[in-house]
Design an enzyme around this catalytic site. Sequence first.
Site, PDB file in Angstrom:
ATOM      1  N   ASP A  10       0.874  -1.173   0.000  1.00 13.87           N
ATOM      2  CA  ASP A  10       0.000   0.000   0.000  1.00 13.87           C
ATOM      3  C   ASP A  10       0.911   1.222   0.000  1.00 13.87           C
ATOM      4  OD1 ASP A  10      -2.451   1.543   0.314  1.00 13.87           O
ATOM      5  OD2 ASP A  10      -1.803   1.918   2.361  1.00 13.87           O
ATOM      6  N   SER A  11       0.305   2.401  -0.172  1.00 14.58           N
ATOM      7  CA  SER A  11       1.112   3.620  -0.113  1.00 14.58           C
ATOM      8  C   SER A  11       1.611   3.895   1.305  1.00 14.58           C
ATOM      9  CB  SER A  11       0.267   4.812  -0.580  1.00 14.58           C
ATOM     10  OG  SER A  11      -0.892   4.905   0.223  1.00 14.58           O
ATOM     11  N   TYR A  42      -0.801   8.440  -2.504  1.00 17.00           N
ATOM     12  CA  TYR A  42      -0.878   8.182  -3.945  1.00 17.00           C
ATOM     13  C   TYR A  42      -2.119   8.862  -4.554  1.00 17.00           C
ATOM     14  CZ  TYR A  42       2.443   4.162  -3.854  1.00 17.00           C
ATOM     15  OH  TYR A  42       3.538   3.347  -3.745  1.00 17.00           O
ATOM     16  N   GLY A  43      -3.147   9.027  -3.706  1.00 12.72           N
ATOM     17  CA  GLY A  43      -4.487   9.325  -4.221  1.00 12.72           C
ATOM     18  C   GLY A  43      -4.685  10.645  -4.905  1.00 12.72           C
ATOM     19  N   THR A  75      -6.602   2.935  -4.452  1.00 19.11           N
ATOM     20  CA  THR A  75      -6.151   3.802  -5.534  1.00 19.11           C
ATOM     21  C   THR A  75      -5.442   2.980  -6.616  1.00 19.11           C
ATOM     22  OG1 THR A  75      -5.863   5.535  -3.885  1.00 19.11           O
ATOM     23  CG2 THR A  75      -4.791   5.862  -6.013  1.00 19.11           C
ATOM     24  N   CYS A 185     -10.959   3.051   0.369  1.00 17.39           N
ATOM     25  CA  CYS A 185      -9.516   3.264   0.563  1.00 17.39           C
ATOM     26  C   CYS A 185      -9.154   2.465   1.805  1.00 17.39           C
ATOM     27  CB  CYS A 185      -9.247   4.750   0.775  1.00 17.39           C
ATOM     28  SG  CYS A 185      -7.589   5.094   1.437  1.00 17.39           S
ATOM     29  N   THR A 186      -8.068   1.720   1.732  1.00 15.25           N
ATOM     30  CA  THR A 186      -7.743   0.818   2.843  1.00 15.25           C
ATOM     31  C   THR A 186      -7.280   1.551   4.100  1.00 15.25           C
ATOM     32  OG1 THR A 186      -5.568   0.494   1.821  1.00 15.25           O
ATOM     33  CG2 THR A 186      -7.252  -1.196   1.423  1.00 15.25           C
TER      34      THR A 186
HETATM   35  N1  DGL Z   1      -4.675   3.113   1.116  1.00 14.35           N
HETATM   36  C1  DGL Z   1      -4.658   3.815  -0.138  1.00 14.35           C
HETATM   37  C2  DGL Z   1      -5.951   3.513  -0.866  1.00 14.35           C
HETATM   38  O1  DGL Z   1      -6.554   2.513  -0.545  1.00 14.35           O
HETATM   39  C3  DGL Z   1      -4.355   5.249   0.082  1.00 14.35           C
HETATM   40  C4  DGL Z   1      -3.924   5.929  -1.166  1.00 14.35           C
HETATM   41  C5  DGL Z   1      -3.168   7.188  -0.958  1.00 14.35           C
HETATM   42  O2  DGL Z   1      -2.011   7.063  -0.598  1.00 14.35           O
HETATM   43  O3  DGL Z   1      -3.713   8.261  -1.199  1.00 14.35           O
HETATM   44  O4  DGL Z   1      -6.384   4.201  -1.751  1.00 14.35           O
END
Ligand code: DGL
Length: 271
Positions: A10-11, A42-43, A75, A185-186
């Site tokens: 994940d990010s 990332y979003g 994302t 979003c996780t």
């Molecule tokens: N956990 C990421 C998601 O599910 C977060 C993305 C981000 O870093 O903005 O979208």
Amino acid sequence: MNNNAIGVFDSGLGGLTAVKQLLQVLPEEDIIYFGDTGRVPYGNRSNDTIKKYALQDARFLLEHKVKMVIAACGTVSSVAGDLKEKIGVPYTGVVNPTVYTAVRTTKNNRVGVIGTSATIASHSYKRRLQEENPDIQVFEQDCPLFVPLVENAFIERTDPLVILTVERYLNKLKECGVDTLIMGCTHYPILREAIQYVMGSEVTLIDSGMETAYYTKKVLKREGLLTGSTEQGSCSFFVSDTPDGFEKVASVFLGRQIADNSIKQIDIEEY
Ligand code: DGL
């Protein structure tokens, strides 16, 4: 049977919502987690950048010979669907497993979706929900401040900053009368208590990380890739920035102390 680890990325901290469930549903499996904390969020980046980051993250995990890759990131799952063809091991994102559960859960066919700006702009959840059931009305809302809140450990329902931010984004959705809300979003399940408080107890929250963990078990079973071990599996964590903040929130969220030496910093630009 395959005793290699499952790779999750994940990010940042969000993918831990999948790890938490993986520890429950597949306790004997080893897990390698990568959180791209040096480049989060990332979003609000372009699709090309998100695709590039996702491929680097997956390559890092593949170097550890993982038997499956989970993009525990709404994302990446929404904008980098082509990752599946590039990595050569079973792969899942979070959108499909989450949609299957939401479709079965809603009674009034009014489903809310919250996610990052890139996820909401892609309409990935909306499209898949309506492919499964065209009668479902979907109400979408991006919540760009939720990821920074979580990454900076503002996660308590009793924190006025948390409640104000959650209300700011969710009050309109609440008025739409949704009975089911996808936390697309996780990172968001880490704010679950505040989100449930604002939406009201009658709204069912769907946790994309949790649904993905259940789906992963199905895939490993189907592919004959479950571990042969009967011992508790190990968890290793890698991040692309200092491990300090990660360790604090990760320990609270996973409900277990993460040993200092099990979090390592790596240079993701090398991949
Ligand atoms: N956990 C990421 C998601 O599910 C977060 C993305 C981000 O870093 O903005 O979208």
